[in-house]
Scaffold this motif. Structure first.
Motif, PDB file in Angstrom:
ATOM      1  N   ALA A 253       0.827  -1.214   0.000  1.00 43.31           N
ATOM      2  CA  ALA A 253       0.000   0.000   0.000  1.00 43.31           C
ATOM      3  C   ALA A 253       0.860   1.263   0.000  1.00 43.31           C
ATOM      4  CB  ALA A 253      -0.918   0.005   1.217  1.00 43.31           C
ATOM      5  N   ARG A 254       0.390   2.269  -0.693  1.00 45.77           N
ATOM      6  CA  ARG A 254       1.088   3.560  -0.713  1.00 45.77           C
ATOM      7  C   ARG A 254       1.163   4.172   0.679  1.00 45.77           C
ATOM      8  NH1 ARG A 254      -1.126   6.305  -6.279  1.00 45.77           N
ATOM      9  NH2 ARG A 254      -0.176   4.772  -7.649  1.00 45.77           N
ATOM     10  N   LYS A 255       0.160   3.874   1.487  1.00 42.76           N
ATOM     11  CA  LYS A 255       0.140   4.367   2.870  1.00 42.76           C
ATOM     12  C   LYS A 255       1.428   3.977   3.591  1.00 42.76           C
ATOM     13  CE  LYS A 255      -3.528   3.087   4.830  1.00 42.76           C
ATOM     14  NZ  LYS A 255      -4.533   2.196   5.390  1.00 42.76           N
ATOM     15  N   LEU A 256       1.873   2.771   3.387  1.00 42.80           N
ATOM     16  CA  LEU A 256       3.093   2.289   4.040  1.00 42.80           C
ATOM     17  C   LEU A 256       4.307   3.093   3.574  1.00 42.80           C
ATOM     18  CD1 LEU A 256       4.040   0.234   6.095  1.00 42.80           C
ATOM     19  CD2 LEU A 256       4.257  -1.422   4.254  1.00 42.80           C
ATOM     20  N   GLY A 257       4.377   3.386   2.299  1.00 47.82           N
ATOM     21  CA  GLY A 257       5.468   4.210   1.779  1.00 47.82           C
ATOM     22  C   GLY A 257       5.437   5.617   2.347  1.00 47.82           C
ATOM     23  N   ARG A 258       4.237   6.201   2.467  1.00 47.02           N
ATOM     24  CA  ARG A 258       4.128   7.549   3.044  1.00 47.02           C
ATOM     25  C   ARG A 258       4.590   7.558   4.497  1.00 47.02           C
ATOM     26  NH1 ARG A 258      -0.727   7.351   0.094  1.00 47.02           N
ATOM     27  NH2 ARG A 258      -1.965   6.971   1.978  1.00 47.02           N
ATOM     28  N   VAL A 259       4.213   6.533   5.240  1.00 46.17           N
ATOM     29  CA  VAL A 259       4.585   6.429   6.657  1.00 46.17           C
ATOM     30  C   VAL A 259       6.091   6.270   6.812  1.00 46.17           C
ATOM     31  CG1 VAL A 259       4.442   4.830   8.613  1.00 46.17           C
ATOM     32  CG2 VAL A 259       2.360   5.581   7.457  1.00 46.17           C
ATOM     33  N   ARG A 260       6.689   5.493   5.958  1.00 45.99           N
ATOM     34  CA  ARG A 260       8.146   5.292   6.049  1.00 45.99           C
ATOM     35  C   ARG A 260       8.910   6.569   5.700  1.00 45.99           C
ATOM     36  NH1 ARG A 260       7.753  -0.757   3.907  1.00 45.99           N
ATOM     37  NH2 ARG A 260       7.930  -1.781   5.930  1.00 45.99           N
ATOM     38  N   ARG A 261       8.364   7.356   4.792  1.00 48.20           N
ATOM     39  CA  ARG A 261       9.008   8.604   4.385  1.00 48.20           C
ATOM     40  C   ARG A 261       8.811   9.705   5.432  1.00 48.20           C
ATOM     41  NH1 ARG A 261       6.895   8.753  -0.111  1.00 48.20           N
ATOM     42  NH2 ARG A 261       5.066   9.933   0.433  1.00 48.20           N
ATOM     43  N   ASP A 262       7.617   9.778   6.008  1.00 50.95           N
ATOM     44  CA  ASP A 262       7.295  10.829   6.975  1.00 50.95           C
ATOM     45  C   ASP A 262       6.316  10.248   7.984  1.00 50.95           C
ATOM     46  OD1 ASP A 262       6.444  13.062   8.421  1.00 50.95           O
ATOM     47  OD2 ASP A 262       6.380  14.354   6.651  1.00 50.95           O
ATOM     48  N   PRO A 263       6.757   9.989   9.212  1.00 51.75           N
ATOM     49  CA  PRO A 263       5.898   9.313  10.188  1.00 51.75           C
ATOM     50  C   PRO A 263       4.835  10.201  10.835  1.00 51.75           C
ATOM     51  CG  PRO A 263       8.009   9.793  11.180  1.00 51.75           C
ATOM     52  CD  PRO A 263       8.113  10.182   9.721  1.00 51.75           C
ATOM     53  N   ARG A 264       4.832  11.483  10.535  1.00 50.77           N
ATOM     54  CA  ARG A 264       3.808  12.346  11.129  1.00 50.77           C
ATOM     55  C   ARG A 264       2.430  11.941  10.605  1.00 50.77           C
ATOM     56  NH1 ARG A 264       5.549  18.106   9.482  1.00 50.77           N
ATOM     57  NH2 ARG A 264       6.015  16.916   7.593  1.00 50.77           N
ATOM     58  N   ALA A 265       1.479  11.865  11.517  1.00 49.54           N
ATOM     59  CA  ALA A 265       0.145  11.414  11.138  1.00 49.54           C
ATOM     60  C   ALA A 265      -0.887  11.946  12.123  1.00 49.54           C
ATOM     61  CB  ALA A 265       0.096   9.887  11.097  1.00 49.54           C
ATOM     62  N   ALA A 266      -2.145  11.805  11.725  1.00 47.33           N
ATOM     63  CA  ALA A 266      -3.267  12.149  12.595  1.00 47.33           C
ATOM     64  C   ALA A 266      -4.302  11.044  12.470  1.00 47.33           C
ATOM     65  CB  ALA A 266      -3.858  13.494  12.205  1.00 47.33           C
ATOM     66  N   PHE A 267      -5.146  10.929  13.493  1.00 42.27           N
ATOM     67  CA  PHE A 267      -6.174   9.903  13.522  1.00 42.27           C
ATOM     68  C   PHE A 267      -7.421  10.502  14.140  1.00 42.27           C
ATOM     69  CE2 PHE A 267      -8.288   6.087  15.145  1.00 42.27           C
ATOM     70  CZ  PHE A 267      -8.229   5.272  14.019  1.00 42.27           C
ATOM     71  N   LEU A 268      -8.573  10.274  13.506  1.00 39.87           N
ATOM     72  CA  LEU A 268      -9.835  10.852  13.961  1.00 39.87           C
ATOM     73  C   LEU A 268     -10.903   9.781  14.066  1.00 39.87           C
ATOM     74  CD1 LEU A 268     -11.628  13.497  14.377  1.00 39.87           C
ATOM     75  CD2 LEU A 268     -12.180  13.233  11.948  1.00 39.87           C
ATOM     76  N   VAL A 269     -11.647   9.817  15.165  1.00 38.41           N
ATOM     77  CA  VAL A 269     -12.889   9.053  15.289  1.00 38.41           C
ATOM     78  C   VAL A 269     -13.966  10.039  15.698  1.00 38.41           C
ATOM     79  CG1 VAL A 269     -11.822   6.827  15.804  1.00 38.41           C
ATOM     80  CG2 VAL A 269     -12.451   8.335  17.676  1.00 38.41           C
ATOM     81  N   GLU A 270     -15.192   9.799  15.225  1.00 40.99           N
ATOM     82  CA  GLU A 270     -16.285  10.719  15.526  1.00 40.99           C
ATOM     83  C   GLU A 270     -17.596   9.955  15.582  1.00 40.99           C
ATOM     84  OE1 GLU A 270     -18.868  11.572  13.200  1.00 40.99           O
ATOM     85  OE2 GLU A 270     -18.029  10.237  11.704  1.00 40.99           O
ATOM     86  N   SER A 271     -18.594  10.583  16.189  1.00 38.07           N
ATOM     87  CA  SER A 271     -19.936  10.016  16.205  1.00 38.07           C
ATOM     88  C   SER A 271     -20.937  11.153  16.352  1.00 38.07           C
ATOM     89  CB  SER A 271     -20.101   9.010  17.350  1.00 38.07           C
ATOM     90  OG  SER A 271     -20.103   9.676  18.593  1.00 38.07           O
ATOM     91  N   GLY A 272     -22.187  10.839  16.064  1.00 39.11           N
ATOM     92  CA  GLY A 272     -23.272  11.800  16.196  1.00 39.11           C
ATOM     93  C   GLY A 272     -23.725  12.324  14.856  1.00 39.11           C
ATOM     94  N   ARG A 273     -25.003  12.641  14.791  1.00 40.34           N
ATOM     95  CA  ARG A 273     -25.569  13.214  13.570  1.00 40.34           C
ATOM     96  C   ARG A 273     -26.025  14.635  13.813  1.00 40.34           C
ATOM     97  NH1 ARG A 273     -28.350   8.823   9.906  1.00 40.34           N
ATOM     98  NH2 ARG A 273     -28.981  10.757   8.940  1.00 40.34           N
ATOM     99  N   ALA A 274     -26.782  14.839  14.869  1.00 45.66           N
ATOM    100  CA  ALA A 274     -27.232  16.188  15.218  1.00 45.66           C
ATOM    101  C   ALA A 274     -26.091  16.920  15.914  1.00 45.66           C
ATOM    102  CB  ALA A 274     -28.456  16.123  16.131  1.00 45.66           C
ATOM    103  N   TRP A 275     -26.063  18.247  15.795  1.00 49.07           N
ATOM    104  CA  TRP A 275     -24.988  19.044  16.392  1.00 49.07           C
ATOM    105  C   TRP A 275     -24.821  18.737  17.880  1.00 49.07           C
ATOM    106  CZ3 TRP A 275     -24.732  22.587  20.340  1.00 49.07           C
ATOM    107  CH2 TRP A 275     -23.527  23.309  20.424  1.00 49.07           C
ATOM    108  N   ALA A 276     -25.931  18.611  18.588  1.00 48.48           N
ATOM    109  CA  ALA A 276     -25.871  18.388  20.036  1.00 48.48           C
ATOM    110  C   ALA A 276     -25.378  16.983  20.394  1.00 48.48           C
ATOM    111  CB  ALA A 276     -27.246  18.633  20.664  1.00 48.48           C
ATOM    112  N   GLU A 277     -25.205  16.113  19.403  1.00 51.74           N
ATOM    113  CA  GLU A 277     -24.719  14.752  19.643  1.00 51.74           C
ATOM    114  C   GLU A 277     -23.262  14.556  19.231  1.00 51.74           C
ATOM    115  OE1 GLU A 277     -27.248  12.621  16.992  1.00 51.74           O
ATOM    116  OE2 GLU A 277     -28.948  12.619  18.356  1.00 51.74           O
ATOM    117  N   LEU A 278     -22.671  15.552  18.571  1.00 50.36           N
ATOM    118  CA  LEU A 278     -21.330  15.360  18.007  1.00 50.36           C
ATOM    119  C   LEU A 278     -20.294  15.100  19.085  1.00 50.36           C
ATOM    120  CD1 LEU A 278     -21.225  18.087  15.221  1.00 50.36           C
ATOM    121  CD2 LEU A 278     -21.705  15.640  14.983  1.00 50.36           C
TER     122      LEU A 278
END
Length: 152
Positions: free
Chosen positions: A53-78
Protein backbone atom coordinates in the motif's frame (compact mmCIF):
# COMPACT_ATOMS: atom_id res chain seq x y z
CA UNK A 1 -18.70 22.11 32.31
CA UNK A 2 -16.04 21.42 29.71
CA UNK A 3 -16.96 19.63 26.51
CA UNK A 4 -13.52 17.99 26.47
CA UNK A 5 -13.23 14.32 27.29
CA UNK A 6 -10.97 13.07 30.06
CA UNK A 7 -8.07 10.77 29.19
CA UNK A 8 -9.92 7.58 30.15
CA UNK A 9 -13.01 8.77 28.25
CA UNK A 10 -10.87 9.49 25.19
CA UNK A 11 -9.48 5.96 25.03
CA UNK A 12 -12.84 4.36 25.80
CA UNK A 13 -14.43 6.35 22.96
CA UNK A 14 -11.59 5.63 20.51
CA UNK A 15 -11.52 1.93 21.36
CA UNK A 16 -15.28 1.57 20.89
CA UNK A 17 -15.31 3.29 17.49
CA UNK A 18 -15.79 1.09 14.45
CA UNK A 19 -13.85 3.05 11.85
CA UNK A 20 -11.18 5.72 12.18
CA UNK A 21 -9.66 8.11 9.68
CA UNK A 22 -5.86 8.00 9.37
CA UNK A 23 -4.15 10.98 7.76
CA UNK A 24 -0.62 10.59 6.39
CA UNK A 25 1.48 12.94 4.27
CA UNK A 26 2.54 12.70 0.64
CA UNK A 27 6.09 13.64 -0.33
CA UNK A 28 4.88 17.14 -1.26
CA UNK A 29 3.26 17.53 2.18
CA UNK A 30 -0.32 17.12 0.99
CA UNK A 31 -2.45 15.13 3.46
CA UNK A 32 -4.15 11.86 2.53
CA UNK A 33 -7.03 10.86 4.82
CA UNK A 34 -8.38 7.32 4.56
CA UNK A 35 -10.85 5.30 6.64
CA UNK A 36 -9.43 2.27 8.41
CA UNK A 37 -10.30 -0.45 10.86
CA UNK A 38 -8.14 -0.39 13.97
CA UNK A 39 -7.69 -1.47 17.58
CA UNK A 40 -6.37 0.32 20.63
CA UNK A 41 -3.36 -1.31 22.30
CA UNK A 42 -1.80 0.35 25.34
CA UNK A 43 -3.26 3.77 24.38
CA UNK A 44 -1.89 3.60 20.85
CA UNK A 45 -3.82 3.01 17.63
CA UNK A 46 -2.89 -0.12 15.67
CA UNK A 47 -4.03 -1.18 12.21
CA UNK A 48 -2.96 -3.35 9.33
CA UNK A 49 -2.48 -2.46 5.70
CA UNK A 50 -1.40 -4.35 2.61
CA UNK A 51 2.40 -4.47 2.43
CA UNK A 52 2.30 -2.87 -1.00
CA UNK A 53 0.00 0.00 0.00
CA UNK A 54 1.09 3.56 -0.71
CA UNK A 55 0.14 4.37 2.87
CA UNK A 56 3.09 2.29 4.04
CA UNK A 57 5.47 4.21 1.78
CA UNK A 58 4.13 7.55 3.04
CA UNK A 59 4.58 6.43 6.66
CA UNK A 60 8.15 5.29 6.05
CA UNK A 61 9.01 8.60 4.39
CA UNK A 62 7.29 10.83 6.98
CA UNK A 63 5.90 9.31 10.19
CA UNK A 64 3.81 12.35 11.13
CA UNK A 65 0.14 11.41 11.14
CA UNK A 66 -3.27 12.15 12.60
CA UNK A 67 -6.17 9.90 13.52
CA UNK A 68 -9.84 10.85 13.96
CA UNK A 69 -12.89 9.05 15.29
CA UNK A 70 -16.28 10.72 15.53
CA UNK A 71 -19.94 10.02 16.21
CA UNK A 72 -23.27 11.80 16.20
CA UNK A 73 -25.57 13.21 13.57
CA UNK A 74 -27.23 16.19 15.22
CA UNK A 75 -24.99 19.04 16.39
CA UNK A 76 -25.87 18.39 20.04
CA UNK A 77 -24.72 14.75 19.64
CA UNK A 78 -21.33 15.36 18.01
CA UNK A 79 -18.38 13.70 19.70
CA UNK A 80 -14.87 13.35 18.35
CA UNK A 81 -11.28 12.59 19.24
CA UNK A 82 -8.38 13.76 17.08
CA UNK A 83 -4.92 12.33 17.80
CA UNK A 84 -1.67 13.66 16.34
CA UNK A 85 1.51 11.66 16.54
CA UNK A 86 3.89 9.37 14.73
CA UNK A 87 3.00 6.18 12.95
CA UNK A 88 5.30 3.38 11.90
CA UNK A 89 5.53 -0.32 11.17
CA UNK A 90 5.46 -2.74 14.08
CA UNK A 91 8.54 -4.95 13.85
CA UNK A 92 7.97 -7.16 16.91
CA UNK A 93 6.37 -10.49 15.91
CA UNK A 94 4.49 -10.92 19.19
CA UNK A 95 2.94 -7.44 18.92
CA UNK A 96 2.03 -7.98 15.26
CA UNK A 97 0.34 -11.27 16.15
CA UNK A 98 -1.53 -9.62 19.04
CA UNK A 99 -2.76 -6.76 16.83
CA UNK A 100 -3.86 -9.13 14.07
CA UNK A 101 -5.73 -11.25 16.61
CA UNK A 102 -7.46 -8.20 18.09
CA UNK A 103 -8.41 -6.96 14.62
CA UNK A 104 -9.80 -10.39 13.71
CA UNK A 105 -11.85 -10.43 16.91
CA UNK A 106 -13.19 -6.87 16.54
CA UNK A 107 -14.11 -7.13 12.85
CA UNK A 108 -15.00 -10.83 12.40
CA UNK A 109 -18.65 -10.03 11.66
CA UNK A 110 -17.76 -7.38 9.08
CA UNK A 111 -15.14 -9.09 6.91
CA UNK A 112 -15.75 -10.51 3.46
CA UNK A 113 -14.69 -14.10 2.95
CA UNK A 114 -11.40 -14.16 1.00
CA UNK A 115 -12.94 -16.67 -1.41
CA UNK A 116 -15.42 -13.99 -2.53
CA UNK A 117 -12.68 -11.49 -3.41
CA UNK A 118 -11.25 -11.15 -6.92
CA UNK A 119 -7.77 -12.67 -7.21
CA UNK A 120 -6.03 -9.26 -7.30
CA UNK A 121 -7.77 -8.06 -4.12
CA UNK A 122 -7.16 -11.35 -2.33
CA UNK A 123 -3.47 -11.19 -3.28
CA UNK A 124 -3.15 -7.57 -2.09
CA UNK A 125 -4.68 -8.36 1.29
CA UNK A 126 -2.70 -11.55 1.94
CA UNK A 127 0.58 -9.94 3.00
CA UNK A 128 -0.19 -7.21 5.52
CA UNK A 129 1.97 -4.89 7.59
CA UNK A 130 0.94 -3.73 11.04
CA UNK A 131 1.20 -0.03 11.87
CA UNK A 132 1.07 1.72 15.22
CA UNK A 133 0.23 5.39 15.82
CA UNK A 134 1.79 6.69 19.02
CA UNK A 135 -0.05 9.90 19.85
CA UNK A 136 1.59 12.94 21.33
CA UNK A 137 0.02 15.00 24.10
CA UNK A 138 -1.99 17.22 21.71
CA UNK A 139 -5.31 15.39 21.87
CA UNK A 140 -8.37 17.28 20.66
CA UNK A 141 -11.70 16.02 21.95
CA UNK A 142 -15.22 17.27 22.33
CA UNK A 143 -18.66 16.06 23.29
CA UNK A 144 -21.38 18.53 22.40
CA UNK A 145 -23.90 16.60 24.48
CA UNK A 146 -22.27 18.18 27.53
CA UNK A 147 -23.41 21.64 26.46
CA UNK A 148 -26.46 22.70 28.41
CA UNK A 149 -28.89 24.13 25.86
CA UNK A 150 -31.46 26.81 26.69
CA UNK A 151 -34.84 25.36 27.51
CA UNK A 152 -33.37 22.12 28.87
Amino acid sequence: MSIRLGEDEIWEFVGAAHTGVLTTLRADGAPVSLPTWFVVVDRTVCLSTPSGARKLGRVRRDPRAAFLVESGRAWAELRAVHLSGRVGPVEDDATRDRVRSLLDEKYAAFRVSPQRLPDAARSAYTDRAVLRLVPDERVLSWDNSRIRLSGD
